[in-house]
Write a protein that holds these residues in place. Structure first.
Motif, mmCIF file in Angstrom:
data_model
loop_
_atom_site.group_PDB
_atom_site.id
_atom_site.type_symbol
_atom_site.label_atom_id
_atom_site.label_comp_id
_atom_site.label_asym_id
_atom_site.label_seq_id
_atom_site.Cartn_x
_atom_site.Cartn_y
_atom_site.Cartn_z
ATOM 1 N N PRO A 58 33.059 51.489 37.026
ATOM 2 C CA PRO A 58 33.096 52.777 37.718
ATOM 3 C C PRO A 58 32.463 53.853 36.843
ATOM 4 C CG PRO A 58 35.289 52.158 36.947
ATOM 5 C CD PRO A 58 34.357 51.024 36.625
ATOM 6 N N ALA A 70 29.862 51.113 40.073
ATOM 7 C CA ALA A 70 30.299 50.092 41.026
ATOM 8 C C ALA A 70 31.724 49.698 40.684
ATOM 9 C CB ALA A 70 29.393 48.871 40.982
ATOM 10 N N SER A 71 32.584 49.744 41.694
ATOM 11 C CA SER A 71 33.968 49.330 41.499
ATOM 12 C C SER A 71 34.505 48.843 42.840
ATOM 13 C CB SER A 71 34.822 50.480 40.960
ATOM 14 O OG SER A 71 34.842 51.554 41.871
ATOM 15 N N GLY A 93 37.568 49.126 45.422
ATOM 16 C CA GLY A 93 38.685 49.984 45.783
ATOM 17 C C GLY A 93 39.935 49.180 46.076
ATOM 18 N N VAL A 116 37.000 47.001 49.093
ATOM 19 C CA VAL A 116 35.625 47.365 49.454
ATOM 20 C C VAL A 116 34.912 47.920 48.229
ATOM 21 C CG1 VAL A 116 34.233 48.858 50.929
ATOM 22 C CG2 VAL A 116 36.306 47.839 51.821
ATOM 23 N N LEU A 117 33.665 47.506 48.046
ATOM 24 C CA LEU A 117 32.865 48.030 46.945
ATOM 25 C C LEU A 117 32.579 49.501 47.165
ATOM 26 C CD1 LEU A 117 30.328 45.137 46.500
ATOM 27 C CD2 LEU A 117 31.767 46.055 44.693
ATOM 28 N N LYS A 118 32.594 50.280 46.073
ATOM 29 C CA LYS A 118 32.260 51.698 46.149
ATOM 30 C C LYS A 118 31.619 52.108 44.832
ATOM 31 C CE LYS A 118 36.802 53.199 44.589
ATOM 32 N NZ LYS A 118 37.924 54.077 44.830
ATOM 33 N N GLY A 119 30.969 53.242 44.845
ATOM 34 C CA GLY A 119 30.353 53.765 43.639
ATOM 35 C C GLY A 119 28.911 54.163 43.865
ATOM 36 N N VAL A 138 26.403 51.314 44.727
ATOM 37 C CA VAL A 138 26.689 50.803 46.067
ATOM 38 C C VAL A 138 26.125 51.751 47.118
ATOM 39 C CG1 VAL A 138 28.525 50.154 47.669
ATOM 40 C CG2 VAL A 138 28.735 49.580 45.239
ATOM 41 N N GLU A 139 26.351 53.051 46.935
ATOM 42 C CA GLU A 139 25.844 54.036 47.886
ATOM 43 C C GLU A 139 24.321 54.085 47.871
ATOM 44 O OE1 GLU A 139 27.721 55.510 50.176
ATOM 45 O OE2 GLU A 139 29.366 54.363 49.299
ATOM 46 N N LYS A 168 23.137 51.073 49.852
ATOM 47 C CA LYS A 168 23.381 51.313 51.277
ATOM 48 C C LYS A 168 22.346 52.280 51.850
ATOM 49 C CE LYS A 168 28.399 50.605 51.447
ATOM 50 N NZ LYS A 168 29.700 51.301 51.644
ATOM 51 N N ASN A 181 30.694 41.582 45.514
ATOM 52 C CA ASN A 181 31.175 41.760 44.162
ATOM 53 C C ASN A 181 31.018 40.432 43.432
ATOM 54 O OD1 ASN A 181 32.397 42.855 41.851
ATOM 55 N ND2 ASN A 181 34.396 42.142 42.514
#
Length: 76
Positions: free
Chosen positions: A40, A43-44, A46, A50-53, A56-57, A60, A74
């Motif tokens: 983080p 990328a982490s 949640g 779900v992948l977030k960070g 990742v954004e 996307k 992941n």
């Protein structure tokens, strides 16, 4: 910090690979992009799994802009 740079380099390389398609590629080809979800804020994973960070954004956004079908995974 070195691992972070490697992670960013990997994400960038994955994006470039996804965007540079041969002329004969199928338009609805599915791209699988892997992340190490232990860095983080890049990328982490949640609490909901779900992948977030940032990375990742970024992926996307590129997939949406280029109308690519992307699956984010992941890869610990």
């Amino acid at each position: 910090m070195k691992a972070l740079n490697c992670s960013l380099l990997f994400a960038t390389a994955a994006l470039v690979t996804a965007l540079v398609q041969p002329a004969h590629a199928q338009p609805q080809q599915k791209f699988v992009v892997g992340f190490d979800g232990s860095y983080p804020p890049f990328a982490s994973v949640g609490a909901d799994g779900v992948l977030k960070g940032f990375e990742v954004e970024l992926v996307k956004g590129v997939c949406a802009a280029e109308k690519l079908q992307c699956e984010l995974r992941n890869i610990p």
